[in-house]
Design an enzyme around this catalytic site. Sequence first.
Site, PDB file in Angstrom:
ATOM      1  CG  ASN A   1      -1.749   1.205   1.388  1.00 52.24           C
ATOM      2  OD1 ASN A   1      -1.800   2.048   0.495  1.00 52.24           O
ATOM      3  ND2 ASN A   1      -2.419   1.326   2.529  1.00 52.24           N
ATOM      4  CD1 TRP A   2       3.279   0.945  -2.915  1.00 55.92           C
ATOM      5  CD2 TRP A   2       3.617   2.255  -4.708  1.00 55.92           C
ATOM      6  NE1 TRP A   2       4.039   0.234  -3.815  1.00 55.92           N
ATOM      7  CE2 TRP A   2       4.258   1.013  -4.926  1.00 55.92           C
ATOM      8  CE3 TRP A   2       3.687   3.232  -5.700  1.00 55.92           C
ATOM      9  CZ2 TRP A   2       4.970   0.730  -6.100  1.00 55.92           C
ATOM     10  CZ3 TRP A   2       4.393   2.954  -6.863  1.00 55.92           C
ATOM     11  CH2 TRP A   2       5.031   1.724  -7.058  1.00 55.92           C
ATOM     12  CE  LYS A   3      -0.020   3.034   4.772  1.00 59.12           C
ATOM     13  NZ  LYS A   3       0.137   3.055   6.208  1.00 59.12           N
TER      14      LYS A   3
ATOM     15  CG  HIS B   1      -5.529   1.772   5.361  1.00 58.65           C
ATOM     16  ND1 HIS B   1      -5.078   2.685   6.285  1.00 58.65           N
ATOM     17  CD2 HIS B   1      -4.526   0.885   5.160  1.00 58.65           C
ATOM     18  CE1 HIS B   1      -3.823   2.365   6.609  1.00 58.65           C
ATOM     19  NE2 HIS B   1      -3.469   1.279   5.942  1.00 58.65           N
TER      20      HIS B   1
ATOM     21  CD  GLU C   1      -2.642   5.285   6.888  1.00 56.59           C
ATOM     22  OE1 GLU C   1      -2.657   5.356   5.649  1.00 56.59           O
ATOM     23  OE2 GLU C   1      -1.718   4.723   7.525  1.00 56.59           O
TER      24      GLU C   1
ATOM     25  N   GLY D   1       3.196  -1.205   4.201  1.00 67.26           N
ATOM     26  CA  GLY D   1       3.194   0.236   3.940  1.00 67.26           C
ATOM     27  C   GLY D   1       4.593   0.717   3.607  1.00 67.26           C
ATOM     28  N   GLY D   2       5.266   1.288   4.585  1.00 69.85           N
ATOM     29  CA  GLY D   2       6.579   1.912   4.378  1.00 69.85           C
ATOM     30  C   GLY D   2       7.578   1.039   3.628  1.00 69.85           C
TER      31      GLY D   2
ATOM     32  CD  GLU E   1      -3.155  -2.611   7.201  1.00 70.56           C
ATOM     33  OE1 GLU E   1      -2.087  -2.847   6.645  1.00 70.56           O
ATOM     34  OE2 GLU E   1      -3.788  -1.550   7.054  1.00 70.56           O
TER      35      GLU E   1
HETATM   36  P1  13P Z   1       3.385   0.184   7.653  1.00 73.81           P
HETATM   37  O1  13P Z   1       3.905  -1.085   7.009  1.00 73.81           O
HETATM   38  O2  13P Z   1       4.115   1.413   7.181  1.00 73.81           O
HETATM   39  O3  13P Z   1       3.285   0.072   9.128  1.00 73.81           O
HETATM   40  O4  13P Z   1       1.884   0.388   7.105  1.00 73.81           O
HETATM   41  C1  13P Z   1       1.013  -0.690   7.131  1.00 73.81           C
HETATM   42  C2  13P Z   1      -0.209  -0.310   6.393  1.00 73.81           C
HETATM   43  O5  13P Z   1      -0.930   0.568   6.811  1.00 73.81           O
HETATM   44  C3  13P Z   1      -0.504  -1.011   5.144  1.00 73.81           C
HETATM   45  O6  13P Z   1      -1.768  -0.720   4.679  1.00 73.81           O
END
Ligand code: 13P
Length: 252
Positions: A9-11, A97, A99, A236-237, A169
Amino acid sequence: MRTKIVAGNWKMNKTYQETKALVKELKHAVKEIELDNTRVVIAPTFVNLQKASKMTKNSVIEVAAQNMHQAASGAYTGEISAQMLKSIYVDTVILGHSERREYFGETDELLAEKVNAALDNDLEIIFCFGEVLEDRKQGNHFKVVESQIKHALFHLDSAAWSKIILAYEPVWAIGTGETATPEQAQEMHAFIRELVAGRYMSDVAEEVSILYGGSVKPSNAQEIFSKNDVDGGLIGGAALKVEDFSAIIAAI
Ligand code: 13P
């Protein structure tokens, strides 16, 4: 056998140019990895989806959207519909998600509508849920997760579940560097599978892939993925660096 999935997930990261560079690198990197019953998915931002979709056309990498609107079309400035995603050959969408829930006020009820709209358009869904730290501290994490899943997904019939991927998550582990222990992940994933088995036939529960997300990195991926009910990760990161993401794919 359940499909294993590593999804990135590149956000809100990567410009158009950066997206092209990362997809190119990633295509090369995955060629070196033996993918045994494992899917690799990336979710760039909306503006870069079509490019990523075209670039990965002849590769094992699949492209997913990070969100979509529940309506088919209309006066919803700034929004994107399921049909628009399908029209650029995107077949998967991330919904729910934390967020989106936290910063954009997405509720379980709204998510149920988004789920329906996605399924109506034959989109596969990576459905995210998870408790905040306070819930876990108070021992409410199972209750919270149960409620999130029930309200957004349990109106579906069992056939629809072939289009559902679950992603646990825990909010306290997202972007914090703090990961759930493999035991905590396994405990929750087993609970979720039982919950699904209680509502549907056990084959639905057996078949559904349940991903873990929250600070997955090359150093902890293998241990987390080794757990019985963990079928992969939502990253994510670490999905933004080709070395890290490919190491995580290889770990599965
Ligand atoms: P991180 O791997 O940066 O903690 O993020 C996880 C995430 O929210 C994937 O959707």
